[in-house]
Design an enzyme around this catalytic site. Structure first.
Site, PDB file in Angstrom:
ATOM      1  N   ASP A  74      -2.746  16.149 -65.869  1.00  0.00           N
ATOM      2  CA  ASP A  74      -2.003  16.295 -64.623  1.00  0.00           C
ATOM      3  C   ASP A  74      -2.086  15.035 -63.759  1.00  0.00           C
ATOM      4  OD1 ASP A  74      -1.283  18.782 -65.409  1.00  0.00           O
ATOM      5  OD2 ASP A  74      -2.439  19.878 -63.904  1.00  0.00           O
ATOM      6  N   GLY A  75      -3.217  14.337 -63.819  1.00  0.00           N
ATOM      7  CA  GLY A  75      -3.345  13.100 -63.056  1.00  0.00           C
ATOM      8  C   GLY A  75      -2.331  12.056 -63.485  1.00  0.00           C
ATOM      9  N   ASN A 149       0.729  16.446 -54.957  1.00  0.00           N
ATOM     10  CA  ASN A 149      -0.292  17.494 -54.924  1.00  0.00           C
ATOM     11  C   ASN A 149      -0.819  17.736 -53.513  1.00  0.00           C
ATOM     12  OD1 ASN A 149      -0.483  18.558 -57.475  1.00  0.00           O
ATOM     13  ND2 ASN A 149      -2.561  17.836 -57.865  1.00  0.00           N
ATOM     14  N   GLU A 150      -1.430  16.704 -52.943  1.00  0.00           N
ATOM     15  CA  GLU A 150      -2.048  16.888 -51.639  1.00  0.00           C
ATOM     16  C   GLU A 150      -2.303  15.565 -50.943  1.00  0.00           C
ATOM     17  OE1 GLU A 150      -4.850  15.885 -54.469  1.00  0.00           O
ATOM     18  OE2 GLU A 150      -4.451  18.031 -54.429  1.00  0.00           O
ATOM     19  N   ASP A 179     -16.535  17.933 -44.409  1.00  0.00           N
ATOM     20  CA  ASP A 179     -16.506  16.712 -45.220  1.00  0.00           C
ATOM     21  C   ASP A 179     -15.092  16.162 -45.321  1.00  0.00           C
ATOM     22  OD1 ASP A 179     -19.192  16.939 -45.638  1.00  0.00           O
ATOM     23  OD2 ASP A 179     -19.053  17.576 -47.733  1.00  0.00           O
ATOM     24  N   SER A 195     -10.184  24.460 -55.794  1.00  0.00           N
ATOM     25  CA  SER A 195     -11.623  24.311 -56.004  1.00  0.00           C
ATOM     26  C   SER A 195     -12.400  24.439 -54.696  1.00  0.00           C
ATOM     27  CB  SER A 195     -11.927  22.965 -56.672  1.00  0.00           C
ATOM     28  OG  SER A 195     -11.684  21.887 -55.782  1.00  0.00           O
TER      29      SER A 195
END
Length: 294
Positions: A74-75, A149-150, A179, A195
């Site tokens: 996917d990357g 994606n994000e 974080d 995740s």
């Protein structure tokens, strides 16, 4: 038929996949145009010998291409999106990685599924992209200022939390002590956001997800918002800079810079092979139904 080919890296497990793809398309007289760095790597590994036309990040793909095929995980598909941009050329992923929510074609049935490409027996689904601007101006977002994606902000060079002051359409939402913070598209909802406890969205949902990363205020939960929302972030922390990632592209941004995030006015088209649906992928990749009690 003309097809662009891109691969991000080489592993021994991808060698038979690459050979199968090139053999299949050469047998079917498909014109292949290869990303120049990937082609040089194939020459070094002696996986191909004949000469091919090439393309590069500075060469925009046009509508003469049937599609861009990405070989990897996917990357690799997320990096391939940088070659497509707003050209409208569809993307098809061949999975040489592990999980692979975006890479539809599995190595076990490459030839049968690529036959759908030859027969033009496929559909496409449009995927929302997120664009970003920064105040003061940051040169890192000059060219590739979008994410499939994000968009993620996170701490840098410190173990201390950052504070992410968040506004939706200029209305104050919350200050996340965490974080970091993830702004995810439906496509990215099965990635980093998942995740960190975010929900899964089907690709056609017109929503975005805001997911905090290890928040100190434990009542801060993932939030689903309409995808036409403009999100404004102001990040502060003990260090002079923090990190902003657009998928896999990471840049440093000065403390207290203002980030504005909203969907772009164009989308990426993903090739949908018959029978390889999103729900089928969820069942296979997340092992839904594997519980022996079912």
């Amino acid at each position: 038929m003309k097809i662009a080919i891109y691969g991000q890296y080489y592993q021994n497990s991808t060698e038979p996949i690459i050979k199968d793809i090139f053999t299949f398309f050469n047998t079917n007289n498909v014109e292949m145009v290869i990303e120049e760095n990937f082609l040089n790597m194939l020459y070094e590994k002696q996986l191909v010998k004949k000469e091919y036309k090439t393309f590069s990040p500075s060469t925009a793909l046009d509508n003469s291409f049937e599609m861009l095929i990405s070989i990897g995980g996917d990357g690799t598909i997320l990096r391939a999106a940088a070659f497509v941009r707003n050209s409208g050329v569809p993307l098809l992923g061949i999975n040489a990685g592990r999980l692979g929510f975006l890479a539809k074609v599995q190595k076990e049935n490459i030839e049968s599924l690529l036959q759908y490409v030859i027969d033009q027996n496929y559909t496409t689904s449009e995927r929302t992209l997120l664009g970003i601007t920064c105040e003061p101006y940051n040169d890192a977002f000059k060219e590739l200022n979008f994410a499939m994606n994000e968009v993620t902000v996170s701490r840098k060079d410190t173990t201390s939390m950052i504070t992410v002051e968040t506004y939706l359409n200029n209305e104050y939402l919350n200050s996340y002590w965490a974080d970091g913070l993830i702004i995810s598209t439906p496509t990215g909802s099965t990635g980093y956001s998942l995740s960190c406890g975010g929900p899964i969205l089907t690709p056609d949902v017109k929503s975005l997800v805001i997911t905090p990363i290890a928040p100190h205020n434990l009542t801060a939960r993932p939030l689903v918002i309409p995808d036409d929302t403009e999100i404004t972030l102001r990040v502060t922390g003990r260090e002079d800079q923090y990190l902003v990632s657009l998928d896999s592209r990471i840049s440093s941004v000065k403390n207290e810079s203002i980030l504005k995030i909203k969907k772009t006015d164009y989308k990426i088209k993903m090739v949908e092979i018959p029978g390889e649906t999103f729900l089928k992928t969820l069942r296979n990749k997340l092992l839904w139904g594997e519980d022996k009690r079912n």
